[in-house]
Design an enzyme around this catalytic site. Sequence first.
Site, PDB file in Angstrom:
ATOM      1  N   THR A  30       0.844  -1.199   0.000  1.00  0.00           N
ATOM      2  CA  THR A  30       0.000   0.000   0.000  1.00  0.00           C
ATOM      3  C   THR A  30       0.876   1.245   0.000  1.00  0.00           C
ATOM      4  O   THR A  30       2.067   1.170  -0.311  1.00  0.00           O
ATOM      5  CB  THR A  30      -0.996  -0.037   1.194  1.00  0.00           C
ATOM      6  OG1 THR A  30      -1.950   1.011   1.040  1.00  0.00           O
ATOM      7  CG2 THR A  30      -0.296   0.131   2.540  1.00  0.00           C
ATOM      8  N   ASN A  31       0.330   2.403   0.320  1.00  0.00           N
ATOM      9  CA  ASN A  31       1.103   3.649   0.342  1.00  0.00           C
ATOM     10  C   ASN A  31       0.586   4.559   1.454  1.00  0.00           C
ATOM     11  O   ASN A  31      -0.322   4.186   2.190  1.00  0.00           O
ATOM     12  CB  ASN A  31       1.038   4.328  -1.035  1.00  0.00           C
ATOM     13  CG  ASN A  31      -0.383   4.631  -1.421  1.00  0.00           C
ATOM     14  OD1 ASN A  31      -1.048   5.453  -0.793  1.00  0.00           O
ATOM     15  ND2 ASN A  31      -0.879   3.945  -2.450  1.00  0.00           N
ATOM     16  N   HIS A  32       1.141   5.742   1.550  1.00  0.00           N
ATOM     17  CA  HIS A  32       0.860   6.616   2.707  1.00  0.00           C
ATOM     18  C   HIS A  32      -0.390   7.481   2.583  1.00  0.00           C
ATOM     19  O   HIS A  32      -0.656   8.289   3.463  1.00  0.00           O
ATOM     20  CB  HIS A  32       2.042   7.562   2.934  1.00  0.00           C
ATOM     21  CG  HIS A  32       3.267   6.878   3.441  1.00  0.00           C
ATOM     22  ND1 HIS A  32       3.306   6.203   4.633  1.00  0.00           N
ATOM     23  CD2 HIS A  32       4.501   6.758   2.904  1.00  0.00           C
ATOM     24  CE1 HIS A  32       4.504   5.713   4.815  1.00  0.00           C
ATOM     25  NE2 HIS A  32       5.248   6.027   3.777  1.00  0.00           N
ATOM     26  N   SER A  33      -1.143   7.370   1.502  1.00  0.00           N
ATOM     27  CA  SER A  33      -2.291   8.282   1.332  1.00  0.00           C
ATOM     28  C   SER A  33      -3.307   8.107   2.469  1.00  0.00           C
ATOM     29  O   SER A  33      -3.685   6.990   2.813  1.00  0.00           O
ATOM     30  CB  SER A  33      -2.960   7.996  -0.014  1.00  0.00           C
ATOM     31  OG  SER A  33      -4.174   8.712  -0.083  1.00  0.00           O
TER      32      SER A  33
END
Length: 421
Positions: free
Chosen positions: A228-231
């Site tokens: 996933t990512n930091h959004s």
Amino acid sequence: MESNDRSAAGLQGRRILLGITGSIAAYKAAQLCRLLVTAGADVQVVMTPLAKQFITPLTMATLSKHPIRVEFFDPENGAWHSHVSLGEWADCYLIAPATANTLAKMACGIADNLLLTTYLSARCPVVVAPAMDLDMYAHPATQQNLHTLAERGIRIVEPAEGELASGLHGKGRMAEPETIVAFVRELLADGTTSSPTLSEKKKSLQGKRFVVTAGATIEAIDPVRYLTNHSSGKMGYAIAGELARRGAEVTLVSGRTALDTPVGVRRVDALSAAEMYEATTAAFAEADGAVMCAAVADYTPAEVADRKLQKGDGEMTLVLKRTRDIAAALGAAKGNRLLVGFALETHDEQAHAEAKRTKKNFDFIVLNSLCDAGAGFRGDTNKVSFIDRAGREDMPLMSKAEVAERIADKIEKHLVSCSAV
Ligand code: C5P
């Protein structure tokens, strides 16, 4: 906590009459009452006789700091509970949870309990938060009743999709207390003292339909791990809320976030890039425009293991394949509909953003640079630039809510020029 604080503003000294009907969601009325009281509202409670089976008058009396009214007369001393004066007292009559039965009686004008007689004589704005099983909610009779009530100026806090008391999954869960409080706060902040009809509340984006994507996608590696990512989703949620406030019908296609659905917005959860592709393209088929704010994975594991991968002693290689670019697909199909993109860059920002705008056929792109202090993930502020065919416009550091307003302003301007083509 942040959303609670936001919903608290503007309720100081306001008089809220809370109507509780006989639904299992009545347990949430305690939290709702507490949030309203904490926000400074004066809350009185009226319950249907059946509601007492779900939550006790003692609980509600303690939280609201007022005696509860259920019957037309006090059974102890025969004192008359005046539905007229209750209705006159309130700045807002909030019926939450509102059962299919009560909504039907409201639509027909049946007045066989104190909650309903109060409704018929109330002159203040009335808000209902429906709560029921998915099939009851979807039933044409219920939908027709809600439509009738909406036409008469009753405000509806849409139920959410999720697990229901019946064990089934679908739309019908009462909106969360924080969402309902935010709805009432916003309604009262409009300065509305009497119940206006829907047509009186004409808004700048009334009649327009938008899709907004927000949040991070998650791509499964095995049943336990994912990429996933930091959004955080904050920017996209703020945009969806702002477009809805301006009267647009908004479908928010949401990846992983921890945020409450903005008031008046329809939320569809789509966790992986593939799910988000399906949900977004389906919603765009009916829309006038889309704002692509989600941080969508560009790559996903080529294969998802159906059992947890076990560790070995050496290195491990994960083979990734490309996901489909949702924005590019919408850009190819958009015609003269509006498409807004985002670019989060760490270097050569202008060149990258311009290239993306052309490649994906965005009308304009919102550029945020991770080099700017206060911009990017998680925080409540952002510093953006708008890039369209005419050039670049730099904005100062602002809250994400203000950035959402500027984006909505720009969308309105572009819609005018789209329709002029
Ligand atoms: O190519 P890049 O991911 O940097 O492009 C950013 C823009 O494209 C954003 O508006 C993002 O929401 C959108 N996007 C998308 N589908 C993808 C990848 C990006 O909609 N698969």
